[in-house]
Design an enzyme around this catalytic site. Structure first.
Site, mmCIF file in Angstrom:
data_model
loop_
_atom_site.group_PDB
_atom_site.id
_atom_site.type_symbol
_atom_site.label_atom_id
_atom_site.label_comp_id
_atom_site.label_asym_id
_atom_site.label_seq_id
_atom_site.Cartn_x
_atom_site.Cartn_y
_atom_site.Cartn_z
ATOM 1 N N ARG A 15 44.973 17.924 19.608
ATOM 2 C CA ARG A 15 44.236 17.549 18.396
ATOM 3 C C ARG A 15 43.255 18.670 18.017
ATOM 4 O O ARG A 15 43.021 19.593 18.787
ATOM 5 C CB ARG A 15 43.461 16.243 18.645
ATOM 6 N N LYS A 75 37.471 16.951 22.194
ATOM 7 C CA LYS A 75 37.155 16.627 23.583
ATOM 8 C C LYS A 75 35.800 17.196 23.987
ATOM 9 O O LYS A 75 35.267 18.106 23.353
ATOM 10 C CB LYS A 75 38.229 17.212 24.521
ATOM 11 N N TYR A 94 33.604 13.939 21.128
ATOM 12 C CA TYR A 94 33.599 12.977 22.238
ATOM 13 C C TYR A 94 32.934 13.647 23.439
ATOM 14 O O TYR A 94 33.218 14.829 23.730
ATOM 15 C CB TYR A 94 35.032 12.610 22.645
ATOM 16 N N HIS A 96 31.670 11.350 26.583
ATOM 17 C CA HIS A 96 31.912 10.512 27.767
ATOM 18 C C HIS A 96 31.114 11.032 28.962
ATOM 19 O O HIS A 96 31.673 11.439 29.983
ATOM 20 C CB HIS A 96 33.409 10.455 28.090
ATOM 21 N N GLU A 118 31.741 8.597 20.799
ATOM 22 C CA GLU A 118 32.033 7.285 21.385
ATOM 23 C C GLU A 118 30.847 6.333 21.385
ATOM 24 O O GLU A 118 31.028 5.144 21.644
ATOM 25 C CB GLU A 118 32.586 7.435 22.812
ATOM 26 N N ASP A 270 42.361 4.183 31.118
ATOM 27 C CA ASP A 270 41.183 5.065 31.051
ATOM 28 C C ASP A 270 39.934 4.379 31.588
ATOM 29 O O ASP A 270 38.924 5.029 31.835
ATOM 30 C CB ASP A 270 40.977 5.595 29.628
HETATM 31 N N1 LIG Z 1 45.094 5.057 27.323
HETATM 32 C C1 LIG Z 1 44.622 5.482 26.171
HETATM 33 O O1 LIG Z 1 44.991 6.542 25.666
HETATM 34 C C2 LIG Z 1 43.620 4.667 25.432
HETATM 35 C C3 LIG Z 1 43.331 4.950 24.081
HETATM 36 C C4 LIG Z 1 42.425 4.106 23.406
HETATM 37 C C5 LIG Z 1 41.819 3.036 24.084
HETATM 38 N N2 LIG Z 1 42.114 2.832 25.405
HETATM 39 C C6 LIG Z 1 41.543 1.709 26.180
HETATM 40 O O2 LIG Z 1 42.131 0.488 25.804
HETATM 41 C C7 LIG Z 1 41.266 -0.584 26.230
HETATM 42 C C8 LIG Z 1 41.105 -1.581 25.108
HETATM 43 O O3 LIG Z 1 40.350 -0.960 24.055
HETATM 44 P P1 LIG Z 1 39.993 -1.742 22.708
HETATM 45 O O4 LIG Z 1 39.451 -0.720 21.765
HETATM 46 O O5 LIG Z 1 41.102 -2.597 22.287
HETATM 47 O O6 LIG Z 1 38.802 -2.674 23.197
HETATM 48 P P2 LIG Z 1 38.252 -3.998 22.452
HETATM 49 O O7 LIG Z 1 36.850 -4.177 22.933
HETATM 50 O O8 LIG Z 1 38.513 -3.914 20.994
HETATM 51 O O9 LIG Z 1 39.185 -5.170 23.023
HETATM 52 C C9 LIG Z 1 39.172 -5.584 24.347
HETATM 53 C C10 LIG Z 1 39.555 -7.054 24.398
HETATM 54 O O10 LIG Z 1 39.741 -7.402 25.782
HETATM 55 C C11 LIG Z 1 39.323 -8.743 25.918
HETATM 56 N N3 LIG Z 1 39.146 -9.031 27.340
HETATM 57 C C12 LIG Z 1 38.150 -8.654 28.162
HETATM 58 N N4 LIG Z 1 38.386 -9.095 29.408
HETATM 59 C C13 LIG Z 1 39.551 -9.771 29.377
HETATM 60 C C14 LIG Z 1 40.338 -10.466 30.336
HETATM 61 N N5 LIG Z 1 39.950 -10.550 31.618
HETATM 62 N N6 LIG Z 1 41.503 -11.029 29.945
HETATM 63 C C15 LIG Z 1 41.906 -10.941 28.650
HETATM 64 N N7 LIG Z 1 41.194 -10.305 27.685
HETATM 65 C C16 LIG Z 1 40.043 -9.739 28.045
HETATM 66 C C17 LIG Z 1 38.067 -8.813 25.064
HETATM 67 O O11 LIG Z 1 37.743 -10.146 24.739
HETATM 68 C C18 LIG Z 1 38.485 -7.992 23.845
HETATM 69 O O12 LIG Z 1 39.038 -8.799 22.816
HETATM 70 C C19 LIG Z 1 39.967 0.118 26.653
HETATM 71 O O13 LIG Z 1 39.954 0.254 28.053
HETATM 72 C C20 LIG Z 1 40.067 1.462 26.007
HETATM 73 O O14 LIG Z 1 39.284 2.433 26.679
HETATM 74 C C21 LIG Z 1 42.990 3.626 26.067
#
Ligand SMILES: NC(=O)c1ccc[n+]([C@@H]2O[C@H](COP(=O)([O-])OP(=O)(O)OC[C@H]3O[C@@H](n4cnc5c(N)ncnc54)[C@H](O)[C@@H]3O)[C@@H](O)[C@H]2O)c1
Length: 372
Positions: A15, A75, A94, A96, A118, A270
């Site tokens: 990116r 980053k 970002y 972190h 973030e 992550d």
């Molecule tokens: N791997 C990647 O490249 C990448 C990229 C973007 C985001 N992410 C990750 O994805 C994850 C989700 O991000 P998001 O933006 O959707 O967050 P978000 O806060 O919008 O949504 C998280 C949801 O999880 C729910 N939740 C919490 N604990 C729970 C449980 N025990 N059981 C069921 N649901 C539960 C919450 O109520 C909420 O609705 C984060 O860890 C974020 O860092 C990863």
């Protein structure tokens, strides 16, 4: 203001901090935009596009860091870049910082003012500069999961949409936030039978109101989770407990209860991942097998679609970038408390409490820092 955008140097990062459109907007506002030669190539933006937009192409990152008033990146700055930051310079990217003491100490020592994407907030309690990457990762999850389900890739050999006479794949999405909602929409669009689990009843009500008929919702009790997981061809992990490691929702022992060849896509990797057997993988080698269950656990999923991700991130950062450039960071942060929440480091001091708490470093309030 002189705005500098160096080429990203973190491995596998394609990116770029500014699109040609962002460069053009900044130039239209009277700013001088410097882009490092080749910075946009990974996202499909050639140098000429930046020149047409009114930016100047600069050969080296050294020159950009030496000249620019504000550095715009994607980053966190790598060690070599941190050495080039200087007192009074503004960094917008970002960061972190909480799990990264080396970077935190270097940024404090640099004297630069560092605003982290973030931690910028919005009126609805969201994180507007994180959301676009969650949208990308969510929409990508069923796509990579569908690939993983193919027989040659180790999966069950199940087609997402089925065909007339053969039922569709069953997809379970755990966590119905930004990632989960976008994952569910795309999986349903591919014709799969989708259920979203969440622990928040207001969130489930919202999803049911808006998407009832497109996908089903279920409360994420441990019992419901394993019951649905047993029937699933694909399970997408999308939970987040802000500031905490992801809870482990499927144990190693429970893998034996899943369908052989099922695909687990752990987007929450992550934050440590929400399946006990998850460990971070890369785009080069994204999938591995534990007890016959295929795991996809890439920690920087948006990198796979660098062009879409760059444009999506640019759309979100641009108004803040322009406010910082037009008004200077002090006025921009005074006018917008959500941008002020992005301030992590200023003038040799940490200004973000959660980072200070995580790393045991003294913190001053942003409202005090802004007067220094
Ligand atoms: N791997 C990647 O490249 C990448 C990229 C973007 C985001 N992410 C990750 O994805 C994850 C989700 O991000 P998001 O933006 O959707 O967050 P978000 O806060 O919008 O949504 C998280 C949801 O999880 C729910 N939740 C919490 N604990 C729970 C449980 N025990 N059981 C069921 N649901 C539960 C919450 O109520 C909420 O609705 C984060 O860890 C974020 O860092 C990863």
């Amino acid at each position: 203001m002189i705005i500098g955008c160096p080429k990203e140097i973190k491995p596998q990062e394609f990116r770029v901090g500014m699109t040609p459109n962002a460069a053009q907007e900044a130039a239209n506002h009277g700013h001088d935009v410097l882009i490092q030669s080749g910075a946009g190539a990974g996202a499909g933006f050639e140098d000429e596009a930046y020149v047409t937009a009114g930016a100047r192409v600069i050969e080296t990152a050294e020159e950009i860091f030496a000249t620019a008033d504000m550095i715009v990146k994607v980053k966190e700055p790598q060690a070599g870049e941190r050495k080039m930051l200087r007192d009074g310079q503004l960094l917008f990217t970002y960061l972190h910082l909480a799990p990264d003491p080396d970077q935190t100490h270097d940024l404090i020592a640099s004297g630069a003012t560092c605003i982290a994407y973030e931690t910028v907030t919005d009126d609805r309690g969201g994180l507007p500069l994180l959301a676009p990457m969650s949208e990308v990762a969510g929409r990508l999850a069923p796509q990579v999961g569908a690939w993983t389900l193919q027989k040659a890739n180790g999966g069950r050999g199940v087609l997402m949409g089925g065909v007339p006479g053969v039922g569709p794949a069953r997809v379970v999405v755990i966590g119905g936030g930004v990632v989960g909602t976008h994952a569910a929409k795309i999986a349903a669009g591919m014709g799969a039978d989708v259920t979203v689990l969440d622990r928040s009843l207001p969130r489930l009500r919202y999803l049911d109101d808006v998407f009832g008929g497109t996908f089903k919702t279920s409360y994420a009790s441990a019992g419901n989770t394993i019951e649905l997981a047993r029937e699933a061809d694909m399970i997408i992990g999308a939970v987040l407990i802000p500031g905490a490691a992801a809870p482990k929702l499927i144990s190693r022992a429970q893998l034996a209860e899943l369908k052989p060849g099922a695909a687990l896509v752990d987007v929450a990797i992550d934050q440590g991942g929400c399946f006990e057997t998850s460990k971070a993988t890369t785009h080069q080698d994204p999938v591995y097998n534990v007890d016959g269950i295929m795991h996809y656990c890439v920690a920087n999923m948006p990198g796979a679609v660098a062009r879409t991700s760059t444009i999506a991130l640019g759309n979100a950062t641009m108004p803040f970038m322009l406010a910082l450039a037009d008004k200077g960071w002090r006025q921009a942060c005074t006018d917008d408390p959500h941008l002020m929440n992005g301030l992590n480091v200023h003038g040799g001091q940490l200004t973000y409490y959660a980072v200070g708490k995580a790393l045991g470093i003294d913190v001053i309030s942003p409202s005090v820092a802004i007067k220094n």
